[in-house]
Design a protein around this motif. Structure first.
Motif, PDB file in Angstrom:
ATOM      1  N   ASP A  65      79.070  23.933  41.450  1.00  9.27           N
ATOM      2  CA  ASP A  65      80.030  25.044  41.483  1.00  9.27           C
ATOM      3  C   ASP A  65      80.487  25.205  42.923  1.00  9.27           C
ATOM      4  OD1 ASP A  65      81.496  27.345  41.183  1.00  9.27           O
ATOM      5  OD2 ASP A  65      79.782  28.663  40.847  1.00  9.27           O
TER       6      ASP A  65
ATOM      7  N   VAL B  85      87.684  39.278  32.996  1.00  9.13           N
ATOM      8  CA  VAL B  85      87.744  39.872  34.328  1.00  9.13           C
ATOM      9  C   VAL B  85      88.133  41.338  34.229  1.00  9.13           C
ATOM     10  CG1 VAL B  85      88.978  39.866  36.533  1.00  9.13           C
ATOM     11  CG2 VAL B  85      88.239  37.711  35.527  1.00  9.13           C
TER      12      VAL B  85
ATOM     13  N   PRO C 203      75.579  28.578  43.987  1.00 10.47           N
ATOM     14  CA  PRO C 203      75.614  30.029  44.237  1.00 10.47           C
ATOM     15  C   PRO C 203      74.513  30.779  43.489  1.00 10.47           C
ATOM     16  CG  PRO C 203      77.822  29.184  43.799  1.00 10.47           C
ATOM     17  CD  PRO C 203      76.867  28.077  43.484  1.00 10.47           C
TER      18      PRO C 203
ATOM     19  N   GLY D  74      74.284  33.942  42.787  1.00  6.04           N
ATOM     20  CA  GLY D  74      74.815  34.873  41.800  1.00  6.04           C
ATOM     21  C   GLY D  74      75.175  34.189  40.499  1.00  6.04           C
ATOM     22  N   THR D  75      75.747  32.999  40.591  1.00  5.51           N
ATOM     23  CA  THR D  75      76.089  32.252  39.381  1.00  5.51           C
ATOM     24  C   THR D  75      74.827  31.844  38.635  1.00  5.51           C
ATOM     25  OG1 THR D  75      78.070  31.401  40.487  1.00  5.51           O
ATOM     26  CG2 THR D  75      77.369  30.269  38.488  1.00  5.51           C
TER      27      THR D  75
ATOM     28  N   SER E 278      84.992  40.179  37.987  1.00  2.80           N
ATOM     29  CA  SER E 278      85.067  38.732  38.193  1.00  2.80           C
ATOM     30  C   SER E 278      83.707  38.044  38.120  1.00  2.80           C
ATOM     31  CB  SER E 278      85.733  38.432  39.533  1.00  2.80           C
ATOM     32  OG  SER E 278      85.007  39.017  40.601  1.00  2.80           O
ATOM     33  N   HIS E 279      82.660  38.677  38.641  1.00  4.57           N
ATOM     34  CA  HIS E 279      81.341  38.026  38.622  1.00  4.57           C
ATOM     35  C   HIS E 279      80.835  37.846  37.195  1.00  4.57           C
ATOM     36  CE1 HIS E 279      77.247  36.933  39.612  1.00  4.57           C
ATOM     37  NE2 HIS E 279      76.818  37.950  38.880  1.00  4.57           N
ATOM     38  N   GLU E 280      80.886  38.927  36.433  1.00  2.00           N
ATOM     39  CA  GLU E 280      80.413  38.855  35.049  1.00  2.00           C
ATOM     40  C   GLU E 280      81.297  37.921  34.226  1.00  2.00           C
ATOM     41  OE1 GLU E 280      77.963  40.048  31.716  1.00  2.00           O
ATOM     42  OE2 GLU E 280      77.743  40.207  33.889  1.00  2.00           O
TER      43      GLU E 280
ATOM     44  N   GLY F   4      73.400  34.844  36.898  1.00  2.00           N
ATOM     45  CA  GLY F   4      74.211  35.207  35.747  1.00  2.00           C
ATOM     46  C   GLY F   4      73.948  34.308  34.550  1.00  2.00           C
TER      47      GLY F   4
ATOM     48  N   LYS G 160      82.886  35.264  35.257  1.00  4.84           N
ATOM     49  CA  LYS G 160      82.535  33.878  35.567  1.00  4.84           C
ATOM     50  C   LYS G 160      81.263  33.469  34.839  1.00  4.84           C
ATOM     51  CE  LYS G 160      81.446  30.789  39.420  1.00  4.84           C
ATOM     52  NZ  LYS G 160      81.351  30.650  40.887  1.00  4.84           N
ATOM     53  N   SER G 161      80.254  34.309  34.857  1.00  2.00           N
ATOM     54  CA  SER G 161      78.995  33.981  34.191  1.00  2.00           C
ATOM     55  C   SER G 161      79.198  33.761  32.702  1.00  2.00           C
ATOM     56  CB  SER G 161      77.972  35.096  34.417  1.00  2.00           C
ATOM     57  OG  SER G 161      77.671  35.243  35.779  1.00  2.00           O
TER      58      SER G 161
END
Length: 396
Positions: free
Chosen positions: A25, A87, A119, A121-122, A92-94, A125, A96-97
């Motif tokens: 990623d 989104v 990442p 965070g990814t 955006s974070h959630e 998630g 993407k996951s």
């Protein structure tokens, strides 16, 4: 540039660990991403390697180009998973996951290996969605990249030809400069500076389809610091280190070369250091072959330099003068990559592309470094550098 990559070692790792896939990623400034996907994009995208292929997840902006250019078995748009709606609803974070988890599910992936720079965070998630995420600690893709195929070698040769043209322009400027009464080199009555030579190097590289962010043109004491870019007027009778390491704008592959010049008559000690460095460079080249280790090649250079009475980091780990770096490194999509030609360097294999660049440094005398780029062969090496070695600058 697409290259015929062999990802079988990665797939063998996945099978041995019982993992379904491997995911990168990142954007294409990450060399593993560019290598595996065969695609360049300025924003992050996801590349999934499974036992049955390579699969990309990209934005709609990049979809058409990825479909045409990427070295992938499938390309999927974010919109196929209603990414923009996610989104708006979740951020955006959630989003993407959720999107990446759905993409993985479509490819039958419940367990995943990721590189060390994946990442956090990814990864978290995905774990929240029940996907097992394991960091692959050894850098398998980087190891695969270390052995170049013929297409990659040709790309590196092309970058090195551009490098040689740029070095020739730099050498020409130094050779043709006038010498002022105070020893300053002059061109058209103005001091010839490191900055002027650097500009000419970079313009020449651009005309050959290459570019670089840093160039070293370092004179006198500046050259005694191996990574000092140099600044100000160049002087006669001083050692001038020029190190150029461009990247081809189309293929992404680097080259690397260093030469040391001196106009006029540098002192006896400067000349001696140049000759010792040249002997060390030749000894290191002689040691290169498949089956030798990077440590053995480094030792060959150290033997010569220590034998001439100069310190190395092998003889004195705290040395601040003498040979104060490793003999070389791998060159490819990164200008510094595997393998290492250093005290910890492992076994060299046919297809490894490495620099050979011993040097001797002391602010009281200046710096000397000579560097060629070679590809390891079964019985030795092929020198990818076609440029003379000599202290006195000349004009072709």
């Amino acid at each position: 540039m697409n290259v015929d990559v062999d990802l079988s070692p990665l797939r063998e790792y996945l099978a041995a660990e019982g993992l379904d896939g491997y995911c990168i990623d990142d954007d294409s400034s990450d060399s593993d991403q560019r290598y595996v996907s065969g695609f360049t994009a300025p924003d992050p995208f996801q590349t999934l390697v499974t036992q049955d292929g390579v699969h990309l997840l990209v934005s709609g902006l990049e979809y058409g180009r990825a479909t045409a250019e990427a070295d992938a078995d499938s390309v999927t748009r974010l919109s196929e998973y209603d990414y923009q709606e996610l989104v708006v609803e979740h951020g955006s974070h959630e989003a993407k996951s959720r999107t990446l988890a759905a993409f993985l599910e479509d490819h039958g992936v419940d367990s995943l290996a990721v590189p060390r720079n994946f990442p956090t965070g990814t990864a978290d998630g995905l774990r929240d969605r029940g996907i097992e995420v394991t960091v692959e600690p050894e850098g398998i893709v980087e190891e695969i990249r270390a052995t170049k195929n013929e297409g990659e070698l040709e790309a590196i040769r092309e970058s090195q030809r551009a490098n040689e043209a740029a070095m020739a322009r730099a050498e020409e400027l130094i050779a043709q400069a006038d010498v002022a009464d105070d020893g300053t080199l002059l061109v058209d009555g103005d001091p010839l500076t490191s900055e002027r030579v650097t500009e000419e190097i970079e313009v020449t590289l651009l005309r050959h389809g290459c570019g670089l962010d840093d160039t070293i043109v370092a004179c006198g004491a500046d050259g005694a610091d191996p990574h000092n870019r140099g600044s100000g007027p160049l002087e006669a009778e001083e050692l001038i280190v020029i190190d150029i390491f461009p990247r081809n704008k189309e293929t992404g592959y680097h080259a690397d070369m260093t030469r040391t010049f001196a106009r006029g008559d540098p002192d006896v000690e400067a000349r001696r250091r140049y000759e010792v460095t040249r002997d060390a460079y030749e000894a290191a080249l002689e040691a290169v072959e498949a089956g030798a280790t990077g440590a053995e090649v480094h030792d060959a250079a150290c033997d010569v330099i220590e034998g001439a009475g100069y310190d190395t980091l092998r003889s004195d780990p705290d040395a601040e003068t003498g040979f104060i770096h490793s003999t070389g490194h791998g060159v490819g999509l990164d200008v510094h990559e595997q393998p290492s030609v250093s005290p910890s360097g492992g076994e060299l294999e046919a297809g490894h592309v490495i620099s050979i660049e011993p040097g001797i440094y002391d602010p009281e005398v200046g710096g000397v470094r000579i560097e060629d780029l070679v590809v390891v062969t079964e019985d030795g090496y092929e020198n990818l550098t076609d440029y003379r070695v000599g202290l006195e600058p000349t004009v072709e």
